[in-house]
Design a protein around this motif. Structure first.
Motif, short mmCIF file in Angstrom:
data_model
loop_
_atom_site.label_atom_id
_atom_site.label_comp_id
_atom_site.label_asym_id
_atom_site.label_seq_id
_atom_site.Cartn_x
_atom_site.Cartn_y
_atom_site.Cartn_z
N ILE A 74 0.84 -1.21 0.00
CA ILE A 74 0.00 0.00 0.00
C ILE A 74 0.87 1.25 0.00
O ILE A 74 0.59 2.22 -0.71
N ILE A 75 1.95 1.23 0.77
CA ILE A 75 2.89 2.37 0.81
C ILE A 75 3.46 2.61 -0.58
O ILE A 75 3.52 3.75 -1.07
N LYS A 76 3.89 1.52 -1.23
CA LYS A 76 4.46 1.64 -2.57
C LYS A 76 3.46 2.24 -3.54
O LYS A 76 3.80 3.11 -4.36
N SER A 77 2.22 1.79 -3.46
CA SER A 77 1.17 2.31 -4.34
C SER A 77 0.95 3.80 -4.11
O SER A 77 0.83 4.58 -5.07
N LEU A 78 0.90 4.24 -2.86
CA LEU A 78 0.68 5.67 -2.56
C LEU A 78 1.86 6.53 -2.99
O LEU A 78 1.69 7.70 -3.35
N ILE A 79 3.07 5.96 -2.96
CA ILE A 79 4.25 6.69 -3.46
C ILE A 79 4.13 6.90 -4.96
O ILE A 79 4.37 8.00 -5.49
N ILE A 80 3.76 5.82 -5.68
CA ILE A 80 3.60 5.91 -7.14
C ILE A 80 2.55 6.94 -7.50
O ILE A 80 2.69 7.70 -8.47
N LYS A 81 1.47 7.01 -6.70
CA LYS A 81 0.38 7.97 -6.95
C LYS A 81 0.72 9.37 -6.44
O LYS A 81 -0.12 10.27 -6.48
N GLU A 82 1.96 9.52 -5.92
CA GLU A 82 2.48 10.81 -5.45
C GLU A 82 1.61 11.41 -4.36
O GLU A 82 1.48 12.64 -4.22
N ALA A 83 0.99 10.53 -3.55
CA ALA A 83 0.12 11.01 -2.48
C ALA A 83 0.88 11.19 -1.16
O ALA A 83 0.46 11.98 -0.31
N ILE A 84 1.98 10.45 -0.97
CA ILE A 84 2.72 10.53 0.29
C ILE A 84 4.21 10.65 0.04
O ILE A 84 4.70 10.37 -1.07
N LEU A 85 4.93 11.05 1.09
CA LEU A 85 6.39 11.04 1.09
C LEU A 85 6.85 10.15 2.24
O LEU A 85 6.24 10.13 3.31
#
Length: 839
Positions: free
Chosen positions: A178-189
């Motif tokens: 899930i973390i990897k997905s949110l990074i790809i979607k540029e939602a989190i750092l």
């Protein structure tokens, strides 16, 4: 600041051009240069802990070793991220010591730093996530699933979340996808949150608020208000009972530990109500983890022999910096130490007393605490991280001017050592084998003392041959104590032949008739027995009587040791364990039996032979807990144990009035071992454990069970003929080139594939042959234990000439060869371990 930056340093002109060489906790053979930001220029110095970025993602704690104005040529210096200290955690003398240790023991300074600093002073980093400031859910082309929505909603109300918090939030075990997905979607750092590990011990205290502690009428009115509130009234009465504020109003400032109320069963809610209503005030203070204790013991009175030895030591210290105190067991070396420590402390110097084992610290601490009180600190591996940091800070602040500790205490931040004492200096436990630095504390402490211009005493009843050799060649001073303190007699020795008793069918449960009779005699007199066996566990191994099958470790080339407790077999190299099989896996036979003697089996045998006796054992397994040693020794000292079975730890320093019999079960196991020091160590261990018997007015007895009573070493031990034994052994060592006539370096080559390990070892051996120094190379051969943790091991040995710079040149060239080998495509994944002075 001039001493730190040099005479040319002018802060107002060059704050923007400052750099720091930083020691990093990584196995890389150099320091790294970082830029000092302008805002840190006035609050930084040698020995300060700093946070820096290392590589692309890591954030590490480093120690500043040097401050200068020279930018690195090979790379652009990154800035220091933060400074952790308001004063130096490490001093310049320590850094010099680290540099020497890295060079001498062929390791990296980062490895020395890792060993030196208590883990509580090393920061840990934890991956955290935060919202990407540029993320807009309405504009984002990427849809979010339900779990990703939950994470982002949580981040909207909380600035950051750890990976663990995300897992708890979603109720799943792994959040990585899930973390990897949110990074790809540029939602989190993702970032690293760096945390200090050490936490001081905090005590919550309670005290009366004004006007109640100064106005009796206000207090009387308060009691009237609390007349219908018995729980609150009880708390107030308890406080006034413990703190008599009208007799001593100043005591209210100090207040009372909150535990006084909670331990008495008073409710926390009532205390909170009184705090809320302004009657009581709660505050927190930082307290020491160590109990404050005043010195209580009267001045030590030395015997004539001890006083003469003390005067000789002082005289020889005028010319020599290092001295060997050779005192037979029970001769009273500790009293001499106490006198010298007192004199060093009175002169304003610091003192370090090294002991080889935690077992010894337990016994010695109680003795020395009575003399030195709270000015003495104790430092060993059984302490928690926070306790070790408190001792470290106590040395820094000057609270502890005298430290007693095991080998790791040589790394403490001393700045004015005047005296170093290494007790039982012959002990092999002063050697660290893994991980690096693989140092010998007895030898390393001599360099530490030299850096501080301090004096060193090496004390032993059976000195190491190196120390005795150095005293005979006048490199060290030498003082001999040949009488027991208080007129106690040396023990009487008797040899008991195992084979003779076996032929006559007199051997019972591995005990000869003489041993059994002497134990019974001792018990009848209500005295105590020590039984020594150089091995832990129930027995060395299990074997099948029909086919000879022996269980071996899956990861190491050793047999598994049988432990009766838990009915399991364990590997003492990697920790692998499994249950004892009911039948032989090889042939199906049920005839599986224990072979050999371990401490568990001896304990069981003694309980069967002497059912009326209280039997206990002291080994690594029974003393794993923090106070395991202490509890056993207290029980034994109080007379609640009749027979104590132990491994090497019972051979050192123990002094019990009622111990009159020492039994050594299998002396041959110590003597016949594939090590050039086997004879020396056998002499030392037998003499040391024998020294525990009869240390008061009663003469002790020592029974040695052996299959070869005609061995010359037994006669030399019995007569106490250390000198002739030394001369005999040294003639052999000189003939075959062993220490102290040469320096030995062992190089181990390790790889998961045995062919690669062997090939790499042979290639390195050939390269070492080209190093132009006077040397003898041996090997490579398969290690005594050929595989550990699935790594095959091959070993080479270099015997180096001790004169000139042969050692330094060989080590320097070897380091270059190892870097060359590790870069070779055929040997990637191969590990090389260098061990200087391996024995």
């Amino acid at each position: 600041m001039e001493s730190l930056f040099g005479d040319a340093y002018a802060p107002q002109d060059s704050k923007s051009n400052l750099y720091a060489d930083i020691i990093m906790p990584v196995p890389i053979p150099k320091m790294f240069t970082y830029k000092i930001p302008r805002n840190f220029a006035d609050e930084i110095g040698i020995g300060y802990r700093v946070i820096v970025q290392f590589g692309l993602k890591k954030v590490l704690t480093g120690i500043i070793a040097k401050v200068h104005q020279k930018a690195p040529k090979e790379y652009e210096a990154k800035p220091i991220l933060d400074v952790l200290d308001t004063f130096a955690t490490v001093n310049p003398l320590q850094i010099k010591f680290w540099v020497w240790m890295a060079e001498y023991y062929c390791c990296h300074i980062g490895e020395v730093m890792n060993a030196a600093l208590p883990s509580g002073l090393k920061l840990s980093s934890q991956s955290k996530i935060q919202l990407n400031p540029s993320y807009d859910s309405d504009q984002s082309p990427y849809p979010l699933d339900a779990r990703e929505e939950i994470i982002l909603q949580a981040l909207a109300s909380k600035k950051e979340l750890s990976y663990e918090e995300c897992e708890d939030l979603l109720g799943i075990k792994s959040i990585q996808g899930i973390i990897k997905s949110l990074i790809i979607k540029e939602a989190i750092l993702v970032f690293e949150k760096v945390m200090e590990k050490y936490s001081p011990k905090v005590e919550s205290r309670i005290r009366l608020c004004p006007p109640y502690f100064s106005d009796i009428k206000a207090l009387e009115s308060l009691f009237k208000e609390l007349a219908n509130k018995p729980k609150q009234e009880e708390i107030l009465l308890k406080y006034l009972q413990e703190i008599p504020i009208y007799q001593k109003p100043e005591l209210n400032i100090k207040g009372l530990d909150k535990k006084v109320f909670t331990d008495a069963g008073m409710t926390g809610s009532s205390i909170k109500t009184l705090i809320k209503n302004g009657v009581l005030e709660e505050y927190k203070i930082i307290i020491s983890r160590f109990e404050e204790m005043n010195a209580t013991e009267e001045k030590i009175i030395l015997s004539t022999e001890q006083d003469e030895a003390l005067q000789q030591i002082k005289t020889q210290f005028e010319e020599k910096n290092t001295l060997l105190l050779h005192g037979i067991t029970g001769s009273g070396k500790t009293e001499i130490y106490i006198q010298l420590i007192n004199e060093a402390l009175d002169s304003g110097s610091q003192v370090l007393l090294l002991l080889p084992e935690i077992a010894l610290t337990t016994h010695m601490v109680s003795r020395l605490r009575k003399v030195f009180g709270s000015k003495m600190g104790v430092y060993h591996s059984k302490y928690s991280d926070n306790e070790r940091v408190e001792v470290w800070n106590g040395v820094l602040s000057g609270k502890f001017s005298f430290v007693i500790g095991v080998r790791s205490s040589i790394f403490l931040p001393f700045d004015s050592l005047g005296l170093v004492i290494v007790d039982e200096e012959h002990e092999s436990s002063y050697k660290q084998y893994d991980p690096a630095p693989r140092f010998q504390a007895r030898d390393a402490v001599l360099m530490l003392a030299w850096l501080h211009q301090a004096k060193t005493i090496l004390g032993s009843a059976t000195p190491s041959f190196e120390s005795y050799y150095n005293s005979r060649t006048k490199k060290y001073g030498y003082v001999f104590l040949d009488k027991r303190y208080g007129g106690a007699s040396l023990p009487q020795y008797q040899l008991s032949d195992i084979l003779v008793d076996k032929k006559k069918n007199l051997l019972k449960l591995d005990f000869t008739r003489l041993m059994r009779e002497k134990i019974q005699e001792t018990l009848n007199k209500q005295e105590q027995v020590l039984i020594f066996q150089n091995r832990r566990g129930y027995a060395p191994y299990i074997a099948c009587d029909d086919c000879g099958w022996i269980p071996e470790c899956e990861h190491c080339d050793v047999s598994l040791t049988y432990h009766q407790f838990g009915e399991e077999m364990r590997c003492h190299y990697c920790g692998f364990k499994e249950k004892v099989p009911r039948v032989c896996p090889a042939c199906g036979s049920g005839k599986l039996g224990a072979v050999g003697l371990g401490t568990e089996r001896i304990e069981e045998s003694l309980s069967l032979l002497f059912p009326e006796a209280r039997v206990a054992r002291m080994d690594l397994d029974t003393t794993r807990s923090k106070y395991g040693y202490q509890r056993l020794l207290e029980e034994f000292g109080a007379g609640n144990i009749d027979i104590l079975v132990g491994t090497q730890m019972i051979t050192k320093g123990l002094d019990f009035e009622k111990v009159t019999l020492v039994g050594i079960l299998d002396a041959d196991r110590i003597l016949f071992f594939p090590d050039f020091r086997a004879g020396e160590r056998a002499f030392q261990q037998i003499t040391q454990v024998a020294g525990r018997a009869g240390r008061r007015e009663k003469q002790g007895t020592v029974i040695i069970q052996t299959r070869k009573p005609d061995q010359a070493i037994f006669g030399q031990v019995i007569s106490g003929d250390y000198k002739n034994f030394y001369l005999q052994e040294m003639a052999e060592r000189q003939r075959f080139f062993y220490p102290p006539f040469v320096k030995i370096i062992k190089i181990s080559t390790r790889h998961k594939d045995y062919k690669t390990a062997e090939k790499a070892a042979r290639h390195l051996h050939n390269l070492m042959g080209d190093i132009q120094v006077k040397k003898i190379l041996l090997g490579p051969e398969k290690g005594l234990v050929g595989k550990i943790k699935n790594q095959y091991i091959y070993e080479s040995f270099a015997k180096l000439d001790k004169s000139g710079n042969a050692q330094a040149h060989f080590k320097h060239e070897l380091q270059g060869l190892l870097m060359e080998m590790q870069a070779h495509k055929d040997f990637r994944g191969t590990r090389f371990v260098v061990d200087v002075d391996p024995y």
